[in-house]
Design a protein around this motif. Structure first.
Motif, short mmCIF file in Angstrom:
data_model
loop_
_atom_site.label_atom_id
_atom_site.label_comp_id
_atom_site.label_asym_id
_atom_site.label_seq_id
_atom_site.Cartn_x
_atom_site.Cartn_y
_atom_site.Cartn_z
N THR A 1 0.83 -1.21 0.00
CA THR A 1 0.00 0.00 0.00
C THR A 1 0.86 1.25 0.00
OG1 THR A 1 -0.07 0.02 2.40
CG2 THR A 1 -1.89 -1.08 1.27
N TYR A 2 0.22 2.35 -0.28
CA TYR A 2 0.88 3.66 -0.33
C TYR A 2 1.59 3.98 0.99
CZ TYR A 2 1.39 8.71 -0.51
OH TYR A 2 1.89 9.98 -0.45
N ASN A 3 0.93 3.67 2.09
CA ASN A 3 1.52 3.98 3.41
C ASN A 3 2.44 2.87 3.92
OD1 ASN A 3 -0.25 2.00 4.11
ND2 ASN A 3 -1.38 3.19 5.62
N GLN A 4 2.82 1.94 3.04
CA GLN A 4 3.81 0.90 3.33
C GLN A 4 3.33 -0.18 4.30
OE1 GLN A 4 7.23 1.38 2.13
NE2 GLN A 4 6.81 3.36 1.21
N LYS A 5 2.11 -0.06 4.80
CA LYS A 5 1.65 -1.03 5.79
C LYS A 5 1.21 -2.35 5.16
CE LYS A 5 -1.35 0.34 8.87
NZ LYS A 5 -2.59 1.04 9.26
N GLY A 6 0.70 -2.28 3.96
CA GLY A 6 0.16 -3.47 3.31
C GLY A 6 -1.26 -3.72 3.76
N VAL A 7 -2.00 -4.42 2.92
CA VAL A 7 -3.39 -4.74 3.27
C VAL A 7 -3.69 -6.18 2.84
CG1 VAL A 7 -4.31 -3.76 1.11
CG2 VAL A 7 -5.81 -4.01 3.10
N ALA A 8 -4.39 -6.90 3.72
CA ALA A 8 -4.76 -8.29 3.42
C ALA A 8 -6.14 -8.31 2.78
CB ALA A 8 -4.77 -9.11 4.70
N LEU A 9 -6.21 -8.97 1.64
CA LEU A 9 -7.47 -9.03 0.88
C LEU A 9 -7.91 -10.49 0.87
CD1 LEU A 9 -9.04 -6.95 -0.98
CD2 LEU A 9 -7.69 -7.81 -2.88
N LEU B 1 -5.45 0.41 -2.33
CA LEU B 1 -4.00 0.53 -2.15
C LEU B 1 -3.57 1.70 -1.27
CD1 LEU B 1 -2.68 -0.32 -5.73
CD2 LEU B 1 -3.00 -1.83 -3.78
N LYS B 2 -4.54 2.44 -0.76
CA LYS B 2 -4.18 3.57 0.10
C LYS B 2 -3.61 3.11 1.43
CE LYS B 2 -7.07 7.35 -1.52
NZ LYS B 2 -8.38 7.99 -1.35
N GLY B 3 -4.17 2.00 1.94
CA GLY B 3 -3.67 1.49 3.22
C GLY B 3 -4.42 2.02 4.43
N ASP B 4 -5.61 2.56 4.23
CA ASP B 4 -6.38 3.07 5.37
C ASP B 4 -6.95 1.94 6.23
OD1 ASP B 4 -5.87 5.56 4.43
OD2 ASP B 4 -7.80 5.79 3.42
N CYS B 5 -6.94 0.72 5.73
CA CYS B 5 -7.40 -0.39 6.57
C CYS B 5 -6.42 -1.56 6.43
CB CYS B 5 -8.83 -0.79 6.20
SG CYS B 5 -8.98 -1.34 4.52
N ASP B 6 -6.56 -2.52 7.31
CA ASP B 6 -5.58 -3.62 7.37
C ASP B 6 -6.10 -4.89 6.70
OD1 ASP B 6 -3.75 -2.10 9.13
OD2 ASP B 6 -5.47 -2.20 10.47
N VAL B 7 -7.42 -5.04 6.71
CA VAL B 7 -8.04 -6.24 6.15
C VAL B 7 -9.21 -5.81 5.27
CG1 VAL B 7 -9.27 -8.39 6.67
CG2 VAL B 7 -7.43 -7.62 8.19
N ILE B 8 -9.27 -6.32 4.05
CA ILE B 8 -10.43 -6.05 3.21
C ILE B 8 -11.13 -7.38 2.92
CG2 ILE B 8 -11.26 -5.18 0.98
CD1 ILE B 8 -8.89 -3.28 0.92
N VAL B 9 -12.39 -7.44 3.32
CA VAL B 9 -13.20 -8.63 3.09
C VAL B 9 -13.92 -8.48 1.76
CG1 VAL B 9 -15.16 -9.95 3.95
CG2 VAL B 9 -13.52 -8.97 5.56
N THR B 10 -13.90 -9.54 0.97
CA THR B 10 -14.56 -9.48 -0.34
C THR B 10 -14.99 -10.89 -0.76
OG1 THR B 10 -14.03 -9.29 -2.71
CG2 THR B 10 -12.19 -9.33 -1.23
N ASP B 11 -16.04 -10.95 -1.55
CA ASP B 11 -16.40 -12.24 -2.12
C ASP B 11 -15.33 -12.64 -3.13
OD1 ASP B 11 -17.73 -11.76 -5.13
OD2 ASP B 11 -17.79 -10.02 -3.82
N GLY B 12 -15.20 -13.93 -3.39
CA GLY B 12 -14.13 -14.42 -4.24
C GLY B 12 -14.17 -13.87 -5.65
N PHE B 13 -15.35 -13.57 -6.17
CA PHE B 13 -15.45 -13.08 -7.54
C PHE B 13 -14.87 -11.66 -7.64
CE2 PHE B 13 -17.10 -11.62 -11.52
CZ PHE B 13 -17.18 -12.77 -12.30
N SER B 14 -15.41 -10.73 -6.86
CA SER B 14 -14.91 -9.36 -6.99
C SER B 14 -13.50 -9.23 -6.41
CB SER B 14 -15.86 -8.31 -6.41
OG SER B 14 -16.68 -8.81 -5.41
N GLY B 15 -13.17 -10.04 -5.41
CA GLY B 15 -11.82 -10.00 -4.85
C GLY B 15 -10.77 -10.42 -5.87
N ASN B 16 -11.11 -11.43 -6.65
CA ASN B 16 -10.19 -11.89 -7.70
C ASN B 16 -10.01 -10.80 -8.75
OD1 ASN B 16 -9.89 -13.37 -10.53
ND2 ASN B 16 -8.96 -14.64 -8.96
N ILE B 17 -11.11 -10.16 -9.11
CA ILE B 17 -11.03 -9.10 -10.12
C ILE B 17 -10.25 -7.91 -9.58
CG2 ILE B 17 -12.48 -7.39 -11.31
CD1 ILE B 17 -14.28 -9.76 -12.06
N ALA B 18 -10.47 -7.56 -8.32
CA ALA B 18 -9.74 -6.44 -7.72
C ALA B 18 -8.24 -6.75 -7.69
CB ALA B 18 -10.25 -6.16 -6.31
N LEU B 19 -7.88 -7.92 -7.21
CA LEU B 19 -6.45 -8.30 -7.11
C LEU B 19 -5.77 -8.27 -8.47
CD1 LEU B 19 -4.05 -9.52 -5.42
CD2 LEU B 19 -4.85 -11.74 -6.20
#
Lengths: 327, 327
Positions: free
Chosen positions: B127-135, B212-230
């Motif tokens: 992420t932008y703030n270097q923290k990383g985010v789990a999707l 990718l901003k890094g304002d949160c640590d975990v992003i929950v998503t369904d597998g379909f949109s999560g795959n597309i986002a990644l």
């Protein structure tokens, strides 16, 4: 004469940029009449042009307006512009209000093409090969059926053929893998429908990582994942550009490099600049509906007007009707 | 002693990088025993280490293996590594085979945590703030229920708390707007479940552009949109980097700029390099399951091993079980 209605009031930057855009646009388009909706006293500069009609509208739809609010704003510049289209006075309408409010206005006050279950929102993204790709739906709907995706494919195909001049546009389905059995039931079924649709050149599934490559001309997607794909592209591009800038500025050699590379980087930034694209299209309505960006400057707004003009001149809506009726 | 099984054969680059990674890893980890599966004759270098057990496996699961193929490959290095975990001989398993085949192996041969309806795939993005985010989920499932998204949120929270050391991880739901009523029924219902879940710090919906901003640590998503986002993130980053390079190389001043800015740009490229992240996690199983990238080098593979080691040492799976049982 081709006739367009122009909402002059709903943008972030007020009516002045719309006035400027109208003046500029009318110089290069001699076969157009405009109906400009907004506070008459702000549109005085346009009065002298005999091909421009000022339609006084005292109200403004705010950027965050919901459906109830839009419904009540019948005297707003936005709703009046849409109503002019529905009444058949114009064939296309342009606004730089918020996407949500403008789409709601169209939903409430504009007829859909017969047989189209859902209208949708189309965006054109810049691609690596410079051709650009049309993505639809990018968020008008929270979910879609396979039949609706089929409609989007046909309408996207007709747009790409007419407006972008591609003889046989390549159409793909956004999915989580390239094999034909991939995705949920909706996307599996949509794949089948698209595969057996003779009118379009369906090249199969496409994954998120290939959207910006430009290997196809139209990407069909449900509104949920399309919205996520579009915004993820925007977000990734903007954050990466920011990180590149900061990364370069953090060292002396980087700063020198930035100085030399400036024009190259600006050229690229321009390419990813949504202003130059000409706005998003709302597709599936009886009239051409073009949304210019909320922060449009006069040039961007004029580009959106030109897109509406092309849609009307080439009679794209009629072709969409025909394409859908033969389905 | 913490025990891991290591699939030595399934990566693009063969067993030699895995052997190298194991040697390196064992030097820095004195409290680990490894069970390395693969052709014994290729693993000879590891035999001298008394904390390493070679488990001969004559077969290899190919990168494109489907469910039927994996089911038949019981003598493969991958299935043997997974089976060692299911039999309780090890507590974590690492492979750099294809995500699909490895996930299928886990689905077929490894028990899920009781009460977890669906396992899923988690990726950590820079992420932008270097923290990383789990999707999560980024594509193990083609669709998910609100209850499954609720499970993902709890498991993501426990991962972030333990492995990333964040006292109160911020958890968000990937959606097509920030308001609580946004999205389809699944996401509206998931929002409600997450909002009323006391164990996690749910900060609401997040849109694609903010991933990718890094304002949160975990992003929950369904597998379909999560795959597309990644994949859209990956694609946009890779294409933009390519365009920047080409744009700079197309002019003399750009070339000079690139020369000076080289180290800045490489630093950024490293940050967006998935190799340094340590691999994706398969979540919801009774054991820690870590997928290293298919094109992993020894360093990347050792990072993936370290992630599995941390998961086991900190007993993250047990904590996930507890978190889910209190739901």
């Amino acid at each position: 004469m081709y006739k367009l209605s122009i909402d002059a009031m709903s943008g972030d930057l007020g009516s002045s940029i719309v006035v400027e855009a109208c003046e500029k646009f009318m110089q290069s388009h001699q076969d157009v009449e405009l109906y400009v909706t907004g506070k008459a006293e702000e549109l005085e500069k346009l009065q002298s042009n005999e091909r421009i009609h000022i339609v006084d509208a005292r109200d403004i739809v705010p950027m965050d307006a919901g459906i109830m609010s839009v419904r009540r704003k019948k005297d707003s510049s936005m709703v009046k512009a849409v109503t002019l289209a529905n009444d058949g006075i114009v064939d296309g309408v342009v606004s730089c209000g918020s996407t949500g409010a403008f789409y709601t206005s169209a939903m409430l006050f504009l007829k859909r093409i017969e047989g189209v279950e859902k209208s949708c929102l189309m965006a054109v993204l810049p691609t690596y090969n410079q051709k650009g790709v049309a993505l639809l739906d990018v968020g008008a709907n929270a979910e879609n059926t396979p039949e609706q995706l089929h409609d989007f494919a046909i309408m996207g195909h007709i747009y790409a053929k007419n407006i972008r001049g591609i003889a046989s546009p390549k159409v793909a389905l956004l999915n989580i893998g390239t094999e034909n059995k991939k995705g949920d039931e909706v996307h599996q079924k949509a794949y089948q429908l698209l595969e057996s649709e003779n009118k379009i050149d369906f090249i199969g599934n496409i994954e998120g990582r290939d959207i910006l490559k430009g290997d196809c001309d139209v990407i069909v997607t449900d509104g949920f994942s399309g919205n996520i794909a579009l915004k993820t592209c925007e977000g990734a591009a903007s954050i990466l550009m920011k990180m590149i800038k900061e990364s370069m500025m953090s060292s002396l050699s980087g700063k020198i490099g930035a100085l030399f590379a400036k024009s190259s980087l600006y050229a690229l930034k321009d390419q990813f600049d949504y202003k130059s694209v000409g706005g998003a299209l709302m597709i599936g309505f009886e009239k051409a509906v073009v949304k210019a960006h909320g922060a449009s400057d006069a040039k961007a707004f004029a580009n959106a007007m030109d897109l509406a003009y092309q849609m009307v001149k080439l009679d794209v809506v009629t072709q969409m009707k025909e394409g859908l009726s033969e389905k």
